[in-house]
Write a protein that holds these residues in place. Structure first.
Motif, mmCIF file in Angstrom:
data_model
loop_
_atom_site.group_PDB
_atom_site.id
_atom_site.type_symbol
_atom_site.label_atom_id
_atom_site.label_comp_id
_atom_site.label_asym_id
_atom_site.label_seq_id
_atom_site.Cartn_x
_atom_site.Cartn_y
_atom_site.Cartn_z
ATOM 1 N N ALA A 255 -56.126 -44.416 45.529
ATOM 2 C CA ALA A 255 -55.436 -44.423 44.224
ATOM 3 C C ALA A 255 -54.063 -43.508 44.371
ATOM 4 O O ALA A 255 -53.096 -43.822 43.562
ATOM 5 N N SER A 256 -54.024 -42.461 44.760
ATOM 6 C CA SER A 256 -53.206 -41.621 45.052
ATOM 7 C C SER A 256 -52.070 -41.854 46.151
ATOM 8 O O SER A 256 -51.078 -41.192 45.877
ATOM 9 N N ASP A 257 -52.262 -42.876 46.711
ATOM 10 C CA ASP A 257 -51.359 -43.288 47.821
ATOM 11 C C ASP A 257 -50.169 -44.113 47.142
ATOM 12 O O ASP A 257 -50.213 -44.905 46.543
ATOM 13 N N LYS A 258 -48.894 -43.509 47.571
ATOM 14 C CA LYS A 258 -47.599 -44.043 47.221
ATOM 15 C C LYS A 258 -47.545 -45.535 47.613
ATOM 16 O O LYS A 258 -47.009 -46.337 46.774
ATOM 17 N N ALA B 15 -51.559 -44.642 53.354
ATOM 18 C CA ALA B 15 -52.893 -44.916 54.218
ATOM 19 C C ALA B 15 -52.805 -44.926 55.881
ATOM 20 O O ALA B 15 -53.727 -44.328 56.442
ATOM 21 N N ILE B 16 -51.877 -45.760 56.070
ATOM 22 C CA ILE B 16 -51.919 -46.123 57.528
ATOM 23 C C ILE B 16 -51.464 -44.934 58.439
ATOM 24 O O ILE B 16 -52.070 -44.620 59.537
ATOM 25 N N ASN B 17 -50.389 -44.015 57.866
ATOM 26 C CA ASN B 17 -50.066 -42.781 58.407
ATOM 27 C C ASN B 17 -51.299 -41.872 58.461
ATOM 28 O O ASN B 17 -51.278 -41.357 59.608
ATOM 29 N N ARG C 42 -55.654 -54.736 45.180
ATOM 30 C CA ARG C 42 -54.878 -54.308 46.338
ATOM 31 C C ARG C 42 -55.500 -53.521 47.293
ATOM 32 O O ARG C 42 -55.224 -53.702 48.470
ATOM 33 N N PRO C 43 -56.233 -52.464 47.108
ATOM 34 C CA PRO C 43 -56.929 -51.743 48.331
ATOM 35 C C PRO C 43 -57.783 -52.950 48.974
ATOM 36 O O PRO C 43 -57.812 -52.783 50.434
ATOM 37 N N GLY C 44 -58.551 -53.897 48.575
ATOM 38 C CA GLY C 44 -59.038 -55.027 49.362
ATOM 39 C C GLY C 44 -58.030 -55.677 50.256
ATOM 40 O O GLY C 44 -58.414 -56.276 51.274
ATOM 41 N N ALA C 45 -57.056 -56.129 49.441
ATOM 42 C CA ALA C 45 -56.069 -57.146 50.418
ATOM 43 C C ALA C 45 -55.498 -56.191 51.569
ATOM 44 O O ALA C 45 -55.168 -56.773 52.564
ATOM 45 N N MET C 46 -55.322 -55.114 51.288
ATOM 46 C CA MET C 46 -54.798 -53.995 52.407
ATOM 47 C C MET C 46 -55.852 -54.075 53.553
ATOM 48 O O MET C 46 -55.645 -54.118 54.802
ATOM 49 N N GLN C 47 -57.109 -53.730 53.020
ATOM 50 C CA GLN C 47 -58.118 -53.628 54.023
ATOM 51 C C GLN C 47 -58.450 -54.798 55.107
ATOM 52 O O GLN C 47 -58.680 -54.672 56.207
ATOM 53 N N ILE C 48 -58.193 -56.016 54.272
ATOM 54 C CA ILE C 48 -58.506 -57.275 55.000
ATOM 55 C C ILE C 48 -57.537 -57.255 56.214
ATOM 56 O O ILE C 48 -57.626 -57.557 57.260
ATOM 57 N N ALA C 49 -56.221 -57.096 55.833
ATOM 58 C CA ALA C 49 -55.090 -57.084 56.888
ATOM 59 C C ALA C 49 -55.282 -56.115 57.959
ATOM 60 O O ALA C 49 -54.931 -56.840 59.038
#
Length: 776
Positions: free
Chosen positions: A299-302, A307-309, A141-148
């Motif tokens: 891991a704590s991000d809702k 993370a973006i904010n 999940r973190p990797g998917a968001m980071q790529i985008a």
């Protein structure tokens, strides 16, 4: 110590600290280097299954084919615009021939940069979406968001890098004439962005609306089901509309803000004003690098939005601190040290304080717009929850609640932007040019975060495409699908936020350009021997009925432009609906998987219609200021711009926020609220979303470049209007002839658009026959 920067041509010199210009060029090149590094990092990640790669390949092919066709069509406009720029007079320089050449040449550069950023954003996004889907499939999940997000970061680096590089080179080469040459640079970027925004928006929403109406509502199949012939076109549209279109849009916002700042800076801050916008732009490079690198999902991000904010607000604080430090170092502490002719006795603050406060106002405005837009469009917030709840009583109440939300949010956002503009204006005290420069610097301050803003925007369509590829391939488990759904919902919100910030930049840039227009008018009147005491105030007096007319026409053009864009989507979507229905009817094996839909037919329909439909809105944007200016005069043209700015900001925010709320209300129901998928509540939110699609992704975003294109056209033609209206060269015949030709072309284009059948490529009889067959 300042060094001498020679102005090419007559050998005159301007005292500019050339080290700042060199620093800006170096940082711009560093940004482009980071873009290349991120491209390599993104493309090195996993590409998923063979089925995923096939689907992504089809999307890449369709998006590339569309942009190639669009660029060929826009080449005609570029050639015509270059010829017209060459013909328009240049009254502000002793090097008229050189400036004419530079303005026309950098028009091509601006248009080329805008086109390249749009193409690069689309090209990488169509490869990154596959990799995001693959990472989600692998449970990363973190990797998917980071790529985008890092893919969006590439586009952000290209935006700030090329924008700052172009402006810095112009300042280096043309010195005191840089502002005039940059008019061409900004106009080229704005015109290409507007056409790409309109054309891409028509393509993407025609496919999206058509796919939803037949697939979801009529056939009851999922959004990205491979049995729907419009799914590939829908995914192509996300890239040509949201990636290519928005990337070009934000680039032209950056370029036009720099143009306005440099035009006003030389008057308000002397030669320091020629480099100060470049210094603030350099800070934006550092901020972009920081913002993209620190965006990581904890891991704590809702959700991904947390993370973006976090990265955005950290970047904003850093941008404010770095800008303050740079201004303190580069701007003199006393007005007397700037070498300007203005009477600054009415300015309470030092030049350092004015510049720092203006930049901070812009940064705070970006953060405030982000928070306000997020409140009205995030899935978890009450406004969207209320819209979702109205689905229990049908599509009519969904639409009504979304419209109400859009109206309300537009008021608060417009007041917020107005407060930012007025706050910057007050910094100049009684000196109008310092006040206008402060507004332009506020725009520069807002755009110190543009690298992160572009990354946020591009994140949306990439996540949407990734979800589509995963669903169409069927090669993903429930957890991976959940990850992609969450990212898509975040993307809907980030797209709405960036649209709000983009319109704020448009207002700041347009207000500054309005001041530049007044300056151009004043210079032209002086050369015509008509600049007497009170002349400017008399020309701009709103008690003059012709100015009131200009104001009304300016507001009306925004409505007409929006109506043309939405109607274009409606007609093209109708063609898609008929085509998808035809395929379901003639190929019954599609539903059981024994026959493959003809995806290419829908892509061809959307491509054809988008190219055909963008002509009329484009002509309206360019020719309406010409008709008003030459027909009514420079005063009514100024009022026209004021009406367009005021109406444009309200309309753009209304359309963007209504559409964003409808989209996320649909997401909320699809996540299980009020009965979930397959219920009447779900059908109601799908219909609301189809209404919102052309609102938020076609008409709303296109108003942003529309405002700036019209302001730049007015700025460019002001000397010609004055020349044919006053002094020895006055010629009412020429004036009214130009206005008449422009008006006739507008009327003909709008009439041609309105004469088409309700469904492009389908006459009324065919539509009726098709309907009868479906009912049978």
């Amino acid at each position: 110590m300042p060094t001498t920067l020679l102005v090419t041509g007559d050998g005159s010199a301007v005292n500019v600290n050339i080290s700042y210009v060199v620093l800006a060029i170096v940082l711009a090149l560093i940004a482009l280097g980071f873009a290349a590094a991120l491209v390599k990092a993104v493309l090195s990640t996993g590409k998923g299954t063979k089925k995923m790669q096939e689907i992504a390949g089809a999307v890449q092919e369709g998006a590339s084919a569309y942009l190639k066709r669009q660029f060929r069509a826009l080449g005609i406009f570029v050639v015509v615009a270059v010829v017209l720029l060459w013909l328009l007079p240049v009254h502000s320089s002793d090097n008229e021939m050189l400036v004419r050449i530079g303005r026309s040449a950098f028009f091509i550069v601006g248009a080329g940069f805008s086109a390249f950023i749009g193409w690069a954003g689309m090209s990488l996004a169509t490869r990154a979406n596959l990799r995001v889907a693959s990472a989600a499939r692998d449970g990363d999940r973190p990797g998917a968001m980071q790529i985008a997000f890092r893919t969006g970061g590439v586009v952000g680096f290209l935006t700030v890098g090329l924008g700052l590089l172009g402006a810095s080179v112009v300042v280096w080469v043309f010195g005191s004439d840089a502002a005039t040459v940059l008019e061409g640079f900004g106009f080229g970027a704005a015109m290409l962005a507007m056409f790409m925004r309109v054309g891409g928006g028509i393509f993407t929403k025609a496919a999206d609306v058509g796919a939803d109406l037949v697939g979801k509502v009529e056939q009851g199949i999922p959004e990205d089901d491979p049995r729907n012939a419009a799914t590939i076109a829908d995914n192509v549209g996300d890239n040509v509309g949201d990636c290519a279109g928005m990337a070009a849009d934000l680039f032209e916002s950056y370029a036009v803000t720099l143009v306005a700042s440099l035009i006003l800076g030389q008057i308000a801050f002397g030669e320091t004003g020629l480099v100060l916008p470049l210094i603030i732009g350099s800070v934006g490079i550092v901020t972009a690098i920081l913002g993209v690198v620190i965006t990581r999902l904890r891991a704590s991000d809702k959700s991904g939005l947390t993370a973006i904010n976090r990265s955005f607000f950290i970047s904003a604080v850093v941008a404010a601190l770095l800008s303050a430090g740079a201004i303190f170092f580069a701007v003199p502490a006393q007005w007397s040290e700037l070498g300007i002719d203005l009477d600054v006795s009415g300015v309470a603050l030092s030049p350092q304080a004015v510049a720092i406060a203006a930049v901070v106002i812009g940064i705070v405005l970006a953060a405030a717009i982000m928070a306000l837009t997020g409140y009205y469009t995030e899935t978890e917030k009450r406004p969207v929850s209320d819209v979702a709840k109205t689905s229990l009583t049908g599509p009519a109440t969904v639409i009504l609640s979304g419209i109400s939300l859009g109206f309300e949010s537009a008021v608060f956002s417009a007041l917020l932007i107005g407060a930012g503009v007025f706050g910057a204006y007050l910094l100049g005290g009684s000196v109008i040019w310092i006040s206008l420069f402060a507004i332009a610097l506020a725009g520069c301050g807002l755009l110190t975060t543009v690298g992160v803003i572009v990354a946020m925007d591009t994140f949306g369509p990439i996540s949407d495409n990734a979800q589509g590829i995963a669903e169409m391939s069927g090669d993903i488990d429930e957890a991976g699908a959940r990850t992609l759904t969450d990212l898509d919902a975040v993307g809907n919100t980030t797209k709405a936020i960036t649209k709000g910030i983009a319109i704020a930049t448009a207002v700041l840039a347009a207000t500054a350009l309005f001041g530049s227009y007044t300056l151009a008018m004043e210079n032209a009147l002086a050369q015509a021997g008509e600049l007497a005491t009170g002349t400017i105030n008399a020309i701009l007096n709103l008690a003059d009925p012709s100015n009131i007319v200009g104001l009304i026409v300016g507001a009306s053009v925004v409505f007409l432009f929006s109506g043309l864009a939405v109607n274009a989507v409606s007609r093209s979507a109708g063609s898609v609906v008929y085509e998808v229905r035809r395929q379901f009817r003639e190929f019954p094996g599609i539903m059981d998987g024994s026959q493959r839909p003809e995806y290419g037919r829908v892509v061809d329909i959307c491509t054809r219609d988008a190219q055909r439909e963008l002509l009329t809105p484009g002509l309206l944007a360019v020719l309406a200021p010409i008709a008003v200016g030459f027909g009514l005069g420079v005063g009514p043209l100024a009022a026209y711009l004021a009406g367009a700015i005021a109406c444009g900001v309200l309309m753009a925010i209304f359309l963007a926020n209504s559409g964003g709320a409808w989209d996320n209300a649909k997401k909320a129901v699809e996540d299980g609220a009020h009965g979930g998928k397959g219920t009447e509540a779900h059908d109601a939110t799908v219909i609301g979303d189809t209404v919102g699609d052309p609102f938020k992704d076609t008409a709303g975003p296109a108003i942003n470049p529309l405002i700036k294109v019209m302001n730049l056209v007015a700025l460019l033609i002001a000397p010609a209007i004055v020349m044919f209206s006053y002094g020895d060269d006055a010629s009412p015949v020429v004036r009214y002839s130009i206005a008449g030709v422009a008006l006739l072309i507008i009327v003909a284009a709008v009439g041609w658009s309105r004469s088409k059948p309700i469904t492009v490529g389908d006459d009324a009889d065919n539509g009726a026959a098709d309907k009868e067959k479906v009912n049978a």
